[in-house]
Every structure is written in C-alpha cells, then in structure tokens.
Design a protein around this motif. Sequence first.
Motif, PDB file in Angstrom:
ATOM      1  N   TYR A 248       0.839  -1.192   0.000  1.00 43.74           N
ATOM      2  CA  TYR A 248       0.000   0.000   0.000  1.00 43.74           C
ATOM      3  C   TYR A 248       0.874   1.241   0.000  1.00 43.74           C
ATOM      4  CZ  TYR A 248      -3.874  -3.066   1.287  1.00 43.74           C
ATOM      5  OH  TYR A 248      -4.818  -4.066   1.296  1.00 43.74           O
ATOM      6  N   LYS A 251      -0.494   7.047   3.010  1.00 40.64           N
ATOM      7  CA  LYS A 251      -1.904   7.356   3.240  1.00 40.64           C
ATOM      8  C   LYS A 251      -2.347   8.597   2.472  1.00 40.64           C
ATOM      9  CE  LYS A 251      -2.784   5.017   7.623  1.00 40.64           C
ATOM     10  NZ  LYS A 251      -3.257   5.160   9.022  1.00 40.64           N
ATOM     11  N   GLN A 254      -3.551   7.355  -0.779  1.00 42.46           N
ATOM     12  CA  GLN A 254      -4.840   6.684  -0.630  1.00 42.46           C
ATOM     13  C   GLN A 254      -5.967   7.710  -0.479  1.00 42.46           C
ATOM     14  OE1 GLN A 254      -4.779   3.495   2.360  1.00 42.46           O
ATOM     15  NE2 GLN A 254      -2.539   3.449   2.251  1.00 42.46           N
ATOM     16  N   LEU A 282      -8.715   3.057   5.099  1.00 41.47           N
ATOM     17  CA  LEU A 282      -7.308   3.282   4.789  1.00 41.47           C
ATOM     18  C   LEU A 282      -6.467   2.120   5.328  1.00 41.47           C
ATOM     19  CD1 LEU A 282      -6.908   7.078   5.628  1.00 41.47           C
ATOM     20  CD2 LEU A 282      -7.302   6.036   3.400  1.00 41.47           C
ATOM     21  N   HIS A 283      -5.351   1.861   4.667  1.00 40.89           N
ATOM     22  CA  HIS A 283      -4.435   0.800   5.093  1.00 40.89           C
ATOM     23  C   HIS A 283      -3.080   1.401   5.422  1.00 40.89           C
ATOM     24  CE1 HIS A 283      -6.894  -2.781   3.827  1.00 40.89           C
ATOM     25  NE2 HIS A 283      -7.519  -1.813   3.178  1.00 40.89           N
ATOM     26  N   GLU A 284      -2.407   0.790   6.379  1.00 37.87           N
ATOM     27  CA  GLU A 284      -1.071   1.252   6.726  1.00 37.87           C
ATOM     28  C   GLU A 284      -0.144   1.067   5.525  1.00 37.87           C
ATOM     29  OE1 GLU A 284       0.094   2.832   9.402  1.00 37.87           O
ATOM     30  OE2 GLU A 284      -2.024   2.901  10.052  1.00 37.87           O
TER      31      GLU A 284
END
Length: 353
Positions: A248, A251, A254, A282-284
């Motif tokens: 990912y 942030k 994202q 949201l993903h780390e």
Amino acid sequence: MSRLLLHVGHSKTGTSFLQALLRENRSVLARHGYDYPSPSWQENEEENAEVGQGNGLVAAQSPHAMKALLHDHPRPDRGLILSSEEFFPQLATASNPELLGQLAIEAGYDEVSILLAIRDPVSHAASLWMQYVKRAGGTAPLERFFELYSVPDLVLRFLEAYGDQPNVSIKLFNYSRHKANLADRLADWLGLAAQDLNAPKVPTINRGLTRAETALQLALNAEIGRRGRILSDALCSVLPEVTAHAAYPAKSVQVAMLDRLSPTFKRLNMRLETDERYQDTLHEPQTLLPHNETNSLSQHQLKVAGSVLGQEIRNLLKSKVDSASKAPHESLDGTVFTAENSIKGSTEPERGG
C-alpha cells in the motif's frame, strides 16, 4: 423459467475461486438444471483443473459472439451459466446495453441474471497493481495505479445501464465483506444451498506475491516484460499456501484517490444495500522490503538476480525486445497491457489460466 446467467467479475473479487467452483461442480449444476459449458478453446476437461478459468471469454468479446453462442447452445431448463471478467468492461461500455436482454429473449431465455462483485477501493487498487506485476509484465509504480484507479466509475456506469432494464436482474456483493463465504454468494445467486457445492481442490487460487517475490518479479519484468509471468505463475501454482504481502502507498496517496472518487461513491452507495456499500478504509503503508525486516536476500540482491536472469532469458529466447522493455506487451488476444488499461477492467485474458 430459464435464465442466461452471467458472472461478470469484476477483477480481483474472487473470480478465479468462483470459476474453479463452477467448473468442479459442473455435474452438480447439471442435476439442478444448469449448464456451465467448458471453454470453447479448452481441449482437455482436466487441463489445469486446479486453476479457476472462465468459460465466457469468447462470448464477452462482442454481441455477435454472444448471439452465435446462444444460437448454437441448447437452452438448459434453469439456465446457461457463463463467467468471464471481460464481460464487465465490455458490457459497461456497450453503446447499446439493451441488446444483451434482447439477445437473451430471442434465444428463448426469460431473463438475464448478472452476478457482479465489487471491492473496497484501497484494497482493490493495491490488488490490481499486484496482478499487473504478476501477470502483465508491469513495472509502473504502485502510486501510479492509485492516481489512475477508476473502477467504481465503471461500476456506476454498469448499474445505470443495466439496473433498470425489465428483463435484467443484478445480484451484487462486496468482496471485502464476503471474502470468506464466496460459495454462499454463488449458491444464493443460483438458488442453491452452499452445501450443495463441492469446494475447489485448491482452496487458495491466484494468490499475491510476497515482498521478496515482488521485488524479483519487478526486476524480471523490466528485462522481459510479460514473459516474466513464468516466474509468478510457477510460484503461485506450486506454492499456493504461501502468505502474500499486500503493498500500500502512503496514506496521502490513498486519501487523494478516495477524495477524487468521492462523488462516485455517493451515487453508487445510494444504489447498494447497506452491507455491500463502498467503504473508504485506509491501510497502513507497506513497502516491498522494509529496512527493519530481516531477509536472506536484500532488495538490491533480488533486483540484481532478476535483472541478470531476465537478460539471460531474453538472450535465450532471441526475442527482439527493445531497450524500453517497459513498453506495453501484447496479450494472447491482442490486448495491450499498460498501467492505464490494467486498472479499468480485467488485467489479462482468461484463456490459458
């Protein structure tokens, strides 16, 4: 009542698992009045039986191809089942969406029943990037995928085109909510009980790559493009149980994507049942090989290994890959793979697994 049943994907929503489930339960489906025919290009029924593969790729290419298939195929008592991720982009962008229902009625079917899966955007964009690296020879950075990601726009277009047609019904589910019970979603669509269906022989199909595998794959892709899939195909087929790594971006990347698509999410969620709506989770951020992670090989070593192997393979194949081998690579059916078109529908043709 006999229906034309289309499982349309979209991509990275458990499609391979569902196709394996349909394939391995062909005789079960037949006892219940359904027909899930073998792909027209598949000579051996048992060929790659452990790999999910759709049977609707040819029919998805054009209304003419669909009409020919319906004309040549006997109409089952309860329904003809076709599955291909290619249905989604083709139908969503069709100039005459009413034609699908017309073709079905002309062939003697009472309605078209569509199974459509969606997925929460952040995890979907990340998963599409992984598939692009695995199978399409991709080298574009993850951040580029998030900048271009627009699949929800296509979902909205699809629902607006087919959602209100009188002889078309759509069963939609969000893969992010139902990843653990995909068989239930399929059975519910068909009016069966999940226990009626036998589980696929291989529980994990089309897994992602680990950090080390991804670094090696990217280096290989940079040298030989889409031919580099020989590595990922082998890793995912021989070692399906290995835990993959989801990458990912920051942030901020994202959030920028979610903000850009926010108007689309609002319009879509008004059409969706509460449990199936898009969520902006949201993903780390996850990089390929964090500095604090102990690895037997460093990212630099993996890049060198992939580059050297790729150069040797390229020489052995005597291919004429130009110096910019990051250019698009042609697929089996003529599709050109780029970061842009890989995120808008299927990342590759299903023929050949």
